[in-house]
Design an enzyme around this catalytic site. Structure first.
Site, PDB file in Angstrom:
ATOM      1  N   ASP A 248      -7.027  -3.814  -5.638  1.00 58.75           N
ATOM      2  CA  ASP A 248      -6.641  -2.529  -5.032  1.00 58.75           C
ATOM      3  C   ASP A 248      -5.200  -2.140  -5.382  1.00 58.75           C
ATOM      4  O   ASP A 248      -4.840  -0.967  -5.416  1.00 58.75           O
ATOM      5  CB  ASP A 248      -6.751  -2.584  -3.500  1.00 58.75           C
ATOM      6  CG  ASP A 248      -7.920  -3.393  -2.971  1.00 58.75           C
ATOM      7  OD1 ASP A 248      -8.380  -4.296  -3.678  1.00 58.75           O
ATOM      8  OD2 ASP A 248      -8.356  -3.136  -1.849  1.00 58.75           O
TER       9      ASP A 248
ATOM     10  N   ASP B  90       0.802  -1.229   0.000  1.00 54.65           N
ATOM     11  CA  ASP B  90       0.000   0.000   0.000  1.00 54.65           C
ATOM     12  C   ASP B  90       0.833   1.277   0.000  1.00 54.65           C
ATOM     13  O   ASP B  90       0.306   2.356   0.292  1.00 54.65           O
ATOM     14  CB  ASP B  90      -0.941  -0.003   1.226  1.00 54.65           C
ATOM     15  CG  ASP B  90      -2.095  -0.969   1.036  1.00 54.65           C
ATOM     16  OD1 ASP B  90      -2.641  -1.022  -0.083  1.00 54.65           O
ATOM     17  OD2 ASP B  90      -2.453  -1.675   1.989  1.00 54.65           O
TER      18      ASP B  90
HETATM   19  N1  GLY Z   1      -7.494  -1.458   0.074  1.00 55.59           N
HETATM   20  C1  GLY Z   1      -8.477  -1.835   0.991  1.00 55.59           C
HETATM   21  C2  GLY Z   1      -9.837  -1.304   0.749  1.00 55.59           C
HETATM   22  O1  GLY Z   1     -10.178  -0.754  -0.269  1.00 55.59           O
HETATM   23  O2  GLY Z   1     -10.613  -1.487   1.657  1.00 55.59           O
END
Ligand code: GLY
Length: 405
Positions: free
Chosen positions: A184, A125
Site C-alpha cells: 500500500d 499514510d
Molecule cells: N491501506 C490499507 C488498506 O488498503 O486497507
C-alpha cells in the site's frame, strides 16, 4: 540534501507536466462509449446529491469511514486515520464536476481539522491523507498555505525512510528488530515527487525511487502478484519474512494490495519516465486482467485466492482503484494494450455504476459504492461501503470523462 541544478531542471520539466497536470489523454484508436459518457455525467450529479446525505449527520471534526447497512450506523474517524483525506478529496472532485459550492464549502470545512496531520510522523499514510485532500485543493486553488502543508507532510513522511532498508516504514512495531513495509505504501510516493518539484529538493524524489526499487525487488512474486507485508531487519535491510495481514494467506494475492501496486507503479512511471516502472505496471495489469478468478464484471473477489470462490465476497474498492490506474496506464502503452486497459476499466466502471454495486439514492448512509471489504482476517468492514472506494470510483469516472473529450 545536495542540489544538482541541471538534473533538477530536466526533472521538473517532466514533473510539471506529469505530477500536477495528470489529465488523462486518449490514445489514437481508443474509443469510449458515448452512452456510458452520459451515464458518467449523471453519476457526478447523483454522487453530489448522495454526499449531501453523508455530510448531513457528520459530527464536527469527524471523517466518514464506513456505514453498516444492517444496523444503520455510520463509523467515523479522527483526522489521524489513514482514510481521512478521501472524504475531502471526493468532495473536491465532485465540486469540479458539478460546480456545486455546497460540496466545495464542505471540503474546505473538513480540511481544517486535517491540517494538523502535516506533522504526523507516526504513519506512512500521509500521501493518502494529505495528497488526496490538500493536493486536490491546491490543484483547484493554489494557496501558499496548501503548499507549505504538503511540504511539511512530505518532510514528516521522509522521516520514516531507512536508507539501510531502502524503504519508508509502514507500520511501527513493538517487536524488535522488525521493519514492516506494505505494498500500500507505494501510494504515498506521489506526495514526495510533488515536494521535489515545488522545492527543488531532490531528496524526496530519491526516497520515492529507492522505496519503489526495493519494493520491486522484494514484494513481488515471479507472476507479478505481490505480498502484502515484508518484514526487514532495520539494521541490515535483510528480508526476514514475507507475509500478509489483510489477505487470505501469506502466499495469496490480496485484491486491494494488487490494486495499490498497479496504481503505485503507474504513478512511478508518470513521475520518472523510467521504463522499468512501466514494465512493472504492465506486468501487474497482466496478472490481474488474465487471472482465472477475475469475474466477468471485473470486480475482484476480496482476494484472488479467497476461500469459497465463486461464493467469496467481492471488494468493490479494489475495482475502483484498478479502473483509475488502468485509465492512466493506457496513456503510456501501445494502442492494442490501451484498448485492453480502457475496455477493462470501462467494464469495471459499468459494474460499479450498476445497481449491483452503486447504492440507491438515499441509502448506504450517503456513501456511493456498496460491497467492499476492509479487513477480512480481522473481521472488520466486511461487505460495506468504504470512503476510498468512493474516492477512486469518482477519480476513475473523471479520467474516463477526460478520455471522451
Ligand atoms: N491501506 C490499507 C488498506 O488498503 O486497507
Amino acid at each position: 540534501m545536495k542540489r544538482n541544478i541541471s538534473w533538477l531542471r530536466s526533472l521538473s520539466a517532466i514533473l510539471v507536466i506529469t505530477v500536477i497536470a495528470c489529465s488523462t489523454q486518449k490514445k489514437a484508436g481508443v474509443t469510449t462509449g458515448k452512452a456510458f459518457l452520459k451515464t458518467v455525467e449523471q453519476e457526478f450529479i447523483d454522487a453530489g446529491a448522495q454526499y449531501k446525505i453523508l455530510m448531513k449527520d457528520l459530527p464536527a471534526d469527524r471523517f466518514p469511514k464506513t456505514y453498516f447497512p444492517t444496523t444503520g450506523k455510520h463509523e467515523y474517524s479522527g483526522s489521524g486515520w489513514w482514510c481521512s483525506g478521501f472524504y475531502p478529496g471526493t468532495l473536491l472532485y465532485l465540486y469540479e464536476q458539478t460546480k456545486d459550492m455546497a460540496l466545495y464549502n464542505e471540503a474546505l470545512r473538513i480540511l481544517e481539522p486535517l491540517k494538523k496531520e502535516q506533522y504526523n510522523k507516526t504513519t506512512h499514510d500521509l500521501g493518502f491523507m494529505m495528497f488526496c485532500s490538500f493536493g486536490n485543493a491546491a490543484r483547484i486553488q493554489s494557496k501558499p498555505e496548501y503548499k507549505d502543508m504538503l511540504i511539511n507532510s512530505a518532510k514528516s513522511l521522509s522521516t520514516r525512510f531507512n536508507p539501510r532498508v531502502g524503504c519508508i516504514k509502514s507500520w511501527d512495531s513493538k517487536k524488535q528488530p522488525e521493519f514492516l513495509v506494505i505494498i500500500d505504501n507505494m501510494m504515498n510516493l506521489e506526495l514526495l515527487f510533488w515536494a521535489t518539484q515545488v522545492t527543488g529538493d531532490s531528496s524526496y524524489y530519491k526516497i520515492a525511487v529507492t522505496h519503489a526499487n526495493t519494493t520491486i525487488k522484494n514484494h513481488f512474486r515471479p507472476d507479478y502478484s505481490s505480498y502484502h507485508v515484508i518484514d526487514y531487519n532495520p539494521e541490515t535491510g535483510v528480508v526476514q519474512q514475507k507475509r500478509t495481514a489483510q489477505g487470505a494467506a501469506d502466499e495469496s494475492a490480496w485484491a486491494r494490495g494488487q490494486a495499490w501496486g498497479l496504481y503505485g507503479f503507474t504513478v512511478m512511471y508518470r513521475a520518472t519516465k523510467d521504463p522499468q516502472y512501466l514494465s512493472q505496471a504492465n506486468h501487474i495489469a497482466h496478472f490481474l486482467l488474465s487471472h482465472p478468478n477475475l469475474p466477468a464484471d471485473k470486480v475482484p473477489y476480496w482476494d484472488f485466492n479467497a476461500p469459497g470462490i465463486p461464493n467469496a465476497l467481492r471488494d468493490a474498492s479494489a475495482a475502483a482503484i484498478m479502473a483509475s490506474a488502468l485509465l492512466e496506464l493506457q496513456q503510456y502503452v501501445d494502442t492494442a494494450k490501451a484498448k485492453e486497459y480502457v475496455g477493462a476499466a470501462e467494464t469495471m466502471l459499468r459494474s460499479l455504476s450498476s445497481p449491483a454495486y452503486k447504492a440507491k439514492p438515499g441509502t448506504n448512509g450517503g456513501f456511493l459504492i456498496e460491497h467492499c471489504v476492509g479487513h477480512m482476517p480481522q473481521k472488520t468492514e466486511i461487505d460495506v461501503p468504504l470512503t476510498y472506494a468512493d474516492y477512486y470510483y469518482i477519480e476513475a469516472l473523471k479520467r474516463y470523462k477526460e478520455l471522451g473529450k
